[in-house]
Design a protein around this motif. Structure first.
Motif, PDB file in Angstrom:
ATOM      1  N   SER A   9      93.794   6.164   5.462  1.00 46.21           N
ATOM      2  CA  SER A   9      92.976   5.580   6.530  1.00 46.21           C
ATOM      3  C   SER A   9      91.838   6.515   6.913  1.00 46.21           C
ATOM      4  N   GLY A  10      92.142   7.811   6.960  1.00 48.13           N
ATOM      5  CA  GLY A  10      91.117   8.780   7.311  1.00 48.13           C
ATOM      6  C   GLY A  10      89.987   8.840   6.299  1.00 48.13           C
ATOM      7  N   ILE A  11      90.324   8.872   5.006  1.00 47.63           N
ATOM      8  CA  ILE A  11      89.263   8.972   4.004  1.00 47.63           C
ATOM      9  C   ILE A  11      88.481   7.672   3.894  1.00 47.63           C
ATOM     10  N   VAL A  12      89.128   6.536   4.146  1.00 50.01           N
ATOM     11  CA  VAL A  12      88.406   5.257   4.095  1.00 50.01           C
ATOM     12  C   VAL A  12      87.384   5.185   5.223  1.00 50.01           C
ATOM     13  N   ILE A  13      87.791   5.565   6.437  1.00 43.16           N
ATOM     14  CA  ILE A  13      86.885   5.479   7.587  1.00 43.16           C
ATOM     15  C   ILE A  13      85.803   6.552   7.509  1.00 43.16           C
ATOM     16  N   PHE A  14      86.218   7.800   7.366  1.00 42.29           N
ATOM     17  CA  PHE A  14      85.254   8.907   7.389  1.00 42.29           C
ATOM     18  C   PHE A  14      84.420   8.943   6.108  1.00 42.29           C
ATOM     19  N   GLY A  15      85.096   8.949   4.965  1.00 40.13           N
ATOM     20  CA  GLY A  15      84.361   8.990   3.703  1.00 40.13           C
ATOM     21  C   GLY A  15      83.519   7.754   3.481  1.00 40.13           C
ATOM     22  N   GLY A  16      84.054   6.578   3.877  1.00 39.82           N
ATOM     23  CA  GLY A  16      83.286   5.348   3.726  1.00 39.82           C
ATOM     24  C   GLY A  16      82.025   5.361   4.569  1.00 39.82           C
ATOM     25  N   LEU A  17      82.120   5.862   5.798  1.00 38.68           N
ATOM     26  CA  LEU A  17      80.951   5.907   6.682  1.00 38.68           C
ATOM     27  C   LEU A  17      79.892   6.867   6.144  1.00 38.68           C
ATOM     28  N   LEU A  18      80.314   8.060   5.719  1.00 39.91           N
ATOM     29  CA  LEU A  18      79.345   9.008   5.179  1.00 39.91           C
ATOM     30  C   LEU A  18      78.706   8.486   3.892  1.00 39.91           C
ATOM     31  N   GLY A  19      79.504   7.850   3.044  1.00 37.50           N
ATOM     32  CA  GLY A  19      78.941   7.282   1.827  1.00 37.50           C
ATOM     33  C   GLY A  19      77.950   6.171   2.123  1.00 37.50           C
ATOM     34  N   LEU A  20      78.246   5.363   3.133  1.00 44.30           N
ATOM     35  CA  LEU A  20      77.338   4.285   3.531  1.00 44.30           C
ATOM     36  C   LEU A  20      76.017   4.854   4.044  1.00 44.30           C
ATOM     37  N   LEU A  21      76.086   5.874   4.882  1.00 46.52           N
ATOM     38  CA  LEU A  21      74.871   6.485   5.419  1.00 46.52           C
ATOM     39  C   LEU A  21      74.050   7.152   4.319  1.00 46.52           C
ATOM     40  N   ALA A  22      74.732   7.865   3.419  1.00 41.64           N
ATOM     41  CA  ALA A  22      74.019   8.558   2.342  1.00 41.64           C
ATOM     42  C   ALA A  22      73.337   7.569   1.406  1.00 41.64           C
ATOM     43  N   GLY A  23      74.033   6.501   1.033  1.00 39.29           N
ATOM     44  CA  GLY A  23      73.455   5.540   0.112  1.00 39.29           C
ATOM     45  C   GLY A  23      72.340   4.720   0.723  1.00 39.29           C
ATOM     46  N   TYR A  24      72.451   4.399   1.998  1.00 37.17           N
ATOM     47  CA  TYR A  24      71.460   3.519   2.625  1.00 37.17           C
ATOM     48  C   TYR A  24      70.177   4.266   2.993  1.00 37.17           C
ATOM     49  N   TYR A  25      70.316   5.415   3.623  1.00 39.09           N
ATOM     50  CA  TYR A  25      69.133   6.128   4.107  1.00 39.09           C
ATOM     51  C   TYR A  25      68.498   7.007   3.032  1.00 39.09           C
ATOM     52  N   GLY A  26      69.311   7.565   2.132  1.00 39.74           N
ATOM     53  CA  GLY A  26      68.749   8.437   1.113  1.00 39.74           C
ATOM     54  C   GLY A  26      68.074   9.654   1.722  1.00 39.74           C
ATOM     55  N   GLY A  27      67.129  10.234   0.996  1.00 38.64           N
ATOM     56  CA  GLY A  27      66.347  11.340   1.524  1.00 38.64           C
ATOM     57  C   GLY A  27      67.194  12.519   1.962  1.00 38.64           C
ATOM     58  N   TRP A  28      66.811  13.115   3.100  1.00 39.46           N
ATOM     59  CA  TRP A  28      67.508  14.316   3.572  1.00 39.46           C
ATOM     60  C   TRP A  28      68.933  14.006   4.020  1.00 39.46           C
ATOM     61  N   VAL A  29      69.171  12.770   4.496  1.00 40.47           N
ATOM     62  CA  VAL A  29      70.535  12.389   4.883  1.00 40.47           C
ATOM     63  C   VAL A  29      71.447  12.426   3.659  1.00 40.47           C
ATOM     64  N   ASP A  30      70.978  11.837   2.565  1.00 40.92           N
ATOM     65  CA  ASP A  30      71.742  11.831   1.324  1.00 40.92           C
ATOM     66  C   ASP A  30      71.933  13.243   0.791  1.00 40.92           C
ATOM     67  N   THR A  31      70.907  14.066   0.900  1.00 44.63           N
ATOM     68  CA  THR A  31      70.985  15.440   0.388  1.00 44.63           C
ATOM     69  C   THR A  31      72.056  16.242   1.124  1.00 44.63           C
ATOM     70  N   ILE A  32      72.058  16.166   2.450  1.00 45.27           N
ATOM     71  CA  ILE A  32      73.031  16.932   3.234  1.00 45.27           C
ATOM     72  C   ILE A  32      74.462  16.457   2.958  1.00 45.27           C
ATOM     73  N   ILE A  33      74.651  15.133   2.983  1.00 42.90           N
ATOM     74  CA  ILE A  33      76.002  14.602   2.766  1.00 42.90           C
ATOM     75  C   ILE A  33      76.471  14.883   1.340  1.00 42.90           C
TER      76      ILE A  33
END
Length: 312
Positions: free
Chosen positions: A122-146
């Motif tokens: 549950s933890g990796i689905v919520i946390f990892g899923g959210l970070l993956g969603l942000l990295a894939g959608y915004y790209g750029g520096w957000v994707d680089t940091i994540i």
């Protein structure tokens, strides 16, 4: 990992969460759902391997949630006079070295393994899923940091890292073990979601929603995320079994749950030295452990085949 990525690409190419499922007339004149999820559900219900694995997990889950449905024996009611008694009608799995009923111990031992697996997943689905969603959608520096954060965590050997962290923490319980497994495993699911989002965000239906003024939050959670759920669900199912095995492995190595905690890992760890004399002391917990892990893997494989149109 390549199978999960291909599943994500295939699902990402056909919008799941856009305008809803389509319908087509059936032979009897009624409309039937032709959405990806409806087709997958029908295929899974016709798959005997998935059904058997699912029923096995239901049984193990009921053992973990409601152990008294399966045994009326108290696993802590022990008598050294009956130490290591062979399986019998009174004690189906025999007794352990302390004279405790081994069957009830096995039933109650399902709970810690399943709870740790569910909490970590549950933890990796919520946390990892959210970070993956942000990295894939915004790209750029957000994707680089994540992405760099994911690379740092992935560079840590999973088993060695878990051993080191649990040794440093010096508190081996359900919460700490689940936390360590979560901390080391979330980047994989984040990468899966990131790849699915990148392949989905430039599709026509996303651009159409953006053209009518949809906000970023709506685009991510209403239009893009549903296409990333399929590969995430496949991986989450498989990793549930991996976490069950990880708990038993860490306990066997002495950094997981400790006696008098009851789990399949402790049963294997305590009775390993009696394998040649009383092999059933290892065979019963190992059988339950292998059956549970295998069932999760088979369910994950069946889900992947059902949710990927290329396998139909």
């Amino acid at each position: 990992m390549s199978d999960l990525t291909s599943a994500g690409s295939a699902v990402g190419g056909a919008p799941v969460g856009g305008d809803g499922p389509t319908t087509e007339p059936s032979a009897g004149g009624k409309e039937r759902s032709t959405s990806l999820w409806a087709d997958a559900r029908r295929q899974l219900l016709r798959d005997p391997i998935f059904v058997i694995a699912f029923l096995y997990i239901v049984v193990v889950g009921s053992m973990a949630a409601f152990p008294k449905l399966w045994t009326s024996q108290d696993p802590r009611a022990c008598s050294t006079d009956r130490s290591r008694v062979s399986p019998s009608w009174e004690h189906p799995f025999g007794t352990d070295i302390l004279g405790c009923d081994y069957y009830s111990h096995a039933i109650y031992g399902a709970r810690p393994s399943m709870v740790i697996a569910v909490m970590a997943t549950s933890g990796i689905v919520i946390f990892g899923g959210l970070l993956g969603l942000l990295a894939g959608y915004y790209g750029g520096w957000v994707d680089t940091i994540i992405s760099r954060l994911m690379d740092i965590v992935l560079s840590l050997p999973f088993l060695l890292g878990a051993i080191v962290f649990l040794t440093v923490i010096k508190r081996q319980n359900i919460w700490t073990i689940a936390l360590v497994l979560f901390a080391l495993a979330w980047p994989t699911i984040a990468r899966i979601i990131r790849g699915s989002v990148i392949s989905s965000k430039d599709l026509d239906y996303v651009h159409a929603a953006k053209a009518v003024g949809a906000r970023n939050s709506r685009l991510m959670f209403r239009h893009i995320l549903p296409n990333a759920i399929a590969p995430m669900l496949v991986y989450a199912t498989i990793v549930l079994g991996a976490f069950v095995a990880a708990e038993a492995t860490l306990t066997f190595l002495g950094v997981g749950l400790q006696a008098p905690a009851q789990s399949w890992g402790t049963m294997i760890s305590v009775h390993q030295v009696y394998f040649l004399e009383d092999p059933w002391l290892l065979l019963f917990p190992c059988g339950l452990l292998v059956g549970t892990v295998l069932s999760f893997i088979l369910m994950g494989d069946a889900l992947r085949d059902a949710l990927d149109p290329k396998f139909r």
